[in-house]
Scaffold this motif. Structure first.
Motif, short mmCIF file in Angstrom:
data_model
loop_
_atom_site.label_atom_id
_atom_site.label_comp_id
_atom_site.label_asym_id
_atom_site.label_seq_id
_atom_site.Cartn_x
_atom_site.Cartn_y
_atom_site.Cartn_z
N GLY A 139 0.78 -1.23 0.00
CA GLY A 139 0.00 0.00 0.00
C GLY A 139 0.81 1.27 0.00
N SER A 140 2.14 1.17 -0.05
CA SER A 140 2.99 2.35 0.04
C SER A 140 4.05 2.42 -1.04
CB SER A 140 3.69 2.40 1.41
OG SER A 140 2.75 2.52 2.46
N VAL A 141 4.06 1.45 -1.96
CA VAL A 141 5.06 1.42 -3.03
C VAL A 141 4.34 1.31 -4.38
CG1 VAL A 141 6.98 0.13 -4.04
CG2 VAL A 141 6.84 0.43 -1.56
N ILE A 142 4.66 2.19 -5.30
CA ILE A 142 4.05 2.20 -6.62
C ILE A 142 4.68 1.12 -7.48
CG2 ILE A 142 3.68 3.58 -8.71
CD1 ILE A 142 3.99 6.08 -6.85
N CYS A 143 3.84 0.31 -8.11
CA CYS A 143 4.32 -0.72 -9.03
C CYS A 143 3.96 -0.34 -10.46
CB CYS A 143 3.71 -2.08 -8.69
SG CYS A 143 4.40 -2.83 -7.20
N LEU A 144 4.97 -0.20 -11.29
CA LEU A 144 4.76 0.13 -12.71
C LEU A 144 4.47 -1.16 -13.47
CD1 LEU A 144 7.69 2.64 -13.30
CD2 LEU A 144 5.31 3.18 -12.83
N ASP A 145 3.29 -1.26 -14.04
CA ASP A 145 2.88 -2.43 -14.83
C ASP A 145 2.98 -3.71 -14.01
OD1 ASP A 145 2.17 -4.22 -16.79
OD2 ASP A 145 3.34 -3.25 -18.35
N LEU A 146 2.09 -3.82 -13.02
CA LEU A 146 2.13 -4.95 -12.10
C LEU A 146 1.95 -6.28 -12.83
CD1 LEU A 146 2.32 -5.96 -9.21
CD2 LEU A 146 -0.15 -5.58 -8.98
N ALA A 147 1.11 -6.32 -13.85
CA ALA A 147 0.91 -7.58 -14.59
C ALA A 147 2.22 -8.05 -15.21
CB ALA A 147 -0.16 -7.39 -15.66
N GLU A 148 2.96 -7.14 -15.83
CA GLU A 148 4.25 -7.50 -16.41
C GLU A 148 5.23 -7.91 -15.32
OE1 GLU A 148 7.99 -5.54 -18.89
OE2 GLU A 148 6.10 -4.43 -18.76
N MET A 149 5.20 -7.23 -14.19
CA MET A 149 6.11 -7.55 -13.09
C MET A 149 5.88 -8.98 -12.58
SD MET A 149 6.14 -3.98 -10.92
CE MET A 149 7.24 -4.64 -9.66
N ARG A 150 4.62 -9.37 -12.46
CA ARG A 150 4.33 -10.73 -11.97
C ARG A 150 4.82 -11.79 -12.94
NH1 ARG A 150 -1.59 -10.35 -9.10
NH2 ARG A 150 -0.96 -12.41 -8.36
N LEU A 151 4.59 -11.56 -14.23
CA LEU A 151 5.06 -12.51 -15.23
C LEU A 151 6.59 -12.58 -15.24
CD1 LEU A 151 2.66 -11.72 -18.21
CD2 LEU A 151 2.71 -13.82 -16.85
N LEU A 152 7.21 -11.43 -15.19
CA LEU A 152 8.67 -11.37 -15.24
C LEU A 152 9.29 -12.02 -14.01
CD1 LEU A 152 11.11 -10.34 -16.82
CD2 LEU A 152 10.89 -8.16 -15.59
N ALA A 153 8.69 -11.82 -12.85
CA ALA A 153 9.20 -12.45 -11.63
C ALA A 153 9.22 -13.97 -11.78
CB ALA A 153 8.37 -12.05 -10.42
N GLY A 154 8.15 -14.52 -12.38
CA GLY A 154 8.11 -15.96 -12.62
C GLY A 154 9.21 -16.41 -13.57
N GLU A 155 9.41 -15.64 -14.63
CA GLU A 155 10.44 -15.99 -15.61
C GLU A 155 11.84 -15.93 -15.00
OE1 GLU A 155 9.93 -13.29 -18.81
OE2 GLU A 155 7.94 -14.05 -19.39
N LEU A 156 12.06 -15.00 -14.09
CA LEU A 156 13.38 -14.80 -13.50
C LEU A 156 13.60 -15.63 -12.23
CD1 LEU A 156 13.66 -10.91 -13.88
CD2 LEU A 156 14.78 -12.66 -15.29
N GLY A 157 12.56 -16.34 -11.79
CA GLY A 157 12.68 -17.14 -10.59
C GLY A 157 12.73 -16.32 -9.32
N LEU A 158 12.06 -15.18 -9.31
CA LEU A 158 12.04 -14.29 -8.15
C LEU A 158 10.69 -14.34 -7.45
CD1 LEU A 158 13.59 -11.08 -9.77
CD2 LEU A 158 14.81 -12.84 -8.46
N PHE A 159 10.69 -14.01 -6.16
CA PHE A 159 9.41 -13.76 -5.50
C PHE A 159 9.13 -12.27 -5.51
CE2 PHE A 159 12.45 -13.73 -1.91
CZ PHE A 159 12.15 -12.53 -1.31
N LEU A 160 7.86 -11.91 -5.48
CA LEU A 160 7.42 -10.52 -5.41
C LEU A 160 6.38 -10.45 -4.31
CD1 LEU A 160 7.50 -7.68 -6.68
CD2 LEU A 160 5.71 -8.42 -8.26
N TRP A 161 6.68 -9.73 -3.25
CA TRP A 161 5.88 -9.80 -2.02
C TRP A 161 5.54 -8.41 -1.52
CZ3 TRP A 161 8.40 -11.16 3.30
CH2 TRP A 161 7.41 -11.20 4.29
N ALA A 162 4.24 -8.12 -1.45
CA ALA A 162 3.76 -6.89 -0.81
C ALA A 162 3.58 -7.21 0.68
CB ALA A 162 2.45 -6.41 -1.43
N ARG A 163 4.51 -6.74 1.48
CA ARG A 163 4.59 -7.13 2.90
C ARG A 163 3.72 -6.21 3.74
NH1 ARG A 163 8.08 -5.70 7.22
NH2 ARG A 163 8.63 -7.46 8.59
N ALA A 164 2.85 -6.81 4.54
CA ALA A 164 1.96 -6.02 5.40
C ALA A 164 2.77 -5.38 6.52
CB ALA A 164 0.87 -6.92 5.98
#
Length: 267
Positions: free
Chosen positions: A242-267
Motif C-alpha cells: 500500500g505504500s510502493v508504486i508498481c509500474l505495470d504490475l501484470a508484467e512484473m508478476r510474469l517477469l518475476a516468474g520468468e526470473l525465478g524471483l518472488f514478489l511480495w507486498a509485505r503487510a
C-alpha cells in the motif's frame, strides 16, 4: 475538478496518467520531459509563480506530482519579481534535504489555492495491497525482509533512502543518493563477499519513509527493478504494501516468474 500532473522523468508519469479516471493536464519542468507522455506545458523553477498562474488560467484546481527531477541550476536572469520573493525559502529548503524541499513545494501549491493529491487518491491501483504476488517466500526470506524493514525505517528517519538489500541477516547495501539501480549494481559486484547463496539468496526491500507525506515521492519499482534484482543474484523483492508504486504490475508478476524471483507486498 481538473487535475494537473506535474511530471518529471521516467515511466511513472505516463503510468499514472493512464491509471487516472480522467486525462490530466500535463506540465513538465524544462529538461525533464517524461517518457511516453506529451506535456501540455513546460516551465522553469525561476518562473514558478507565472507557471502557477497559468495552471489556474487552465482551470486546474488539483495537482499530483510524479517522476524524477534533479535539483536545477537556477539562472537569476530569468527570475520574475514574484518568484524572486519565494527563492530564499526554496533555497533554504533545498539545503535541508529532499523532504524539506518537497514540503516547501507542497506549501507553495497550497498557498496558491491548489489541492495536492497523492497517487492513492488518483490511481490507487498502482499501490498493491498485501500478499505474495509471485513466487514463494521462505522463512529465511521473511527474516531478511524484517531485518531490511528495520534498516529502511532507520534510513528514512534521517532522509537517506527507501531501500536496502539483506541476505541471511546481513545488510549488503542501502539506498542513498545514487538510487536503486546503483545500489543493486554494487550488490552484483560484491559476489565474493556475500554469504553462501544456498542458505538464502537475499531480498531487496523498499518502503516509504516513516512519517512521509504520502502525497509525494512514494517509492516506485517496476520491471527494470526485477531485472536488476535478478542480475544481483537475489531471491526476490519485498515492499511495504500500500505504500510502493508498481509500474505495470501484470508484467512484473510474469517477469518475476520468468526470473525465478518472488514478489511480495509485505503487510
Amino acid at each position: 475538478m481538473r487535475t494537473a500532473l506535474i511530471a518529471g522523468r521516467g515511466r511513472l508519469p505516463a503510468a499514472l496518467a493512464q491509471a487516472m479516471a480522467e486525462p490530466p493536464f500535463v506540465a513538465a519542468p524544462e529538461g525533464f520531459v517524461p517518457a511516453g507522455l506529451a506535456a501540455d506545458l513546460t516551465f522553469r523553477l525561476e518562473r514558478l509563480v507565472p507557471f502557477l498562474r497559468a495552471l489556474a488560467d487552465a482551470g486546474v484546481s488539483r495537482v499530483v506530482l510524479a517522476g524524477a527531477v534533479q535539483r536545477p541550476r537556477l539562472d537569476p536572469a530569468l527570475l520574475d519579481p514574484a518568484t524572486a520573493e519565494l527563492l530564499p525559502r526554496l533555497m533554504q529548503a533545498m539545503q535541508a534535504g529532499d523532504d524539506a524541499t518537497l514540503r516547501a513545494v507542497l506549501e507553495i501549491f497550497d498557498e496558491f489555492g491548489f489541492a495536492v493529491a497523492g497517487v492513492e487518491e488518483v490511481a490507487p491501483t498502482l499501490l498493491p495491497g498485501p500478499g505474495v504476488l509471485a513466487g514463494t517466500v521462505t522463512p529465511r526470506d521473511e527474516a531478511d525482509a524484517a531485518r531490511a524493514a528495520e534498516i529502511v525505517a532507520a534510513l528514512g528517519a534521517v532522509d537517506v533512502g527507501q531501500g536496502a538489500v539483506v541476505a541471511q541477516g546481513l545488510c549488503l547495501a542501502v539506498e542513498a543518493l545514487p538510487g536503486t539501480d546503483a545500489m543493486l549494481a554494487e550488490v552484483a559486484r560484491i559476489g565474493a563477499l556475500r554469504p553462501d547463496p544456498a542458505r538464502g539468496r537475499g531480498v531487496f526491500y523498499k518502503a516509504a519513509k516513516p512519517g512521509q507525506d504520502r502525497r509525494i515521492d512514494l517509492p516506485t519499482i517496476g520491471p527494470d527493478t526485477l531485472r536488476a534484482v535478478a542480475a544481483a543474484g537475489l531471491g526476490g523483492v519485498a515492499f511495504q504494501a500500500g505504500s510502493v508504486i508498481c509500474l505495470d504490475l501484470a508484467e512484473m508478476r510474469l517477469l518475476a516468474g520468468e526470473l525465478g524471483l518472488f514478489l511480495w507486498a509485505r503487510a
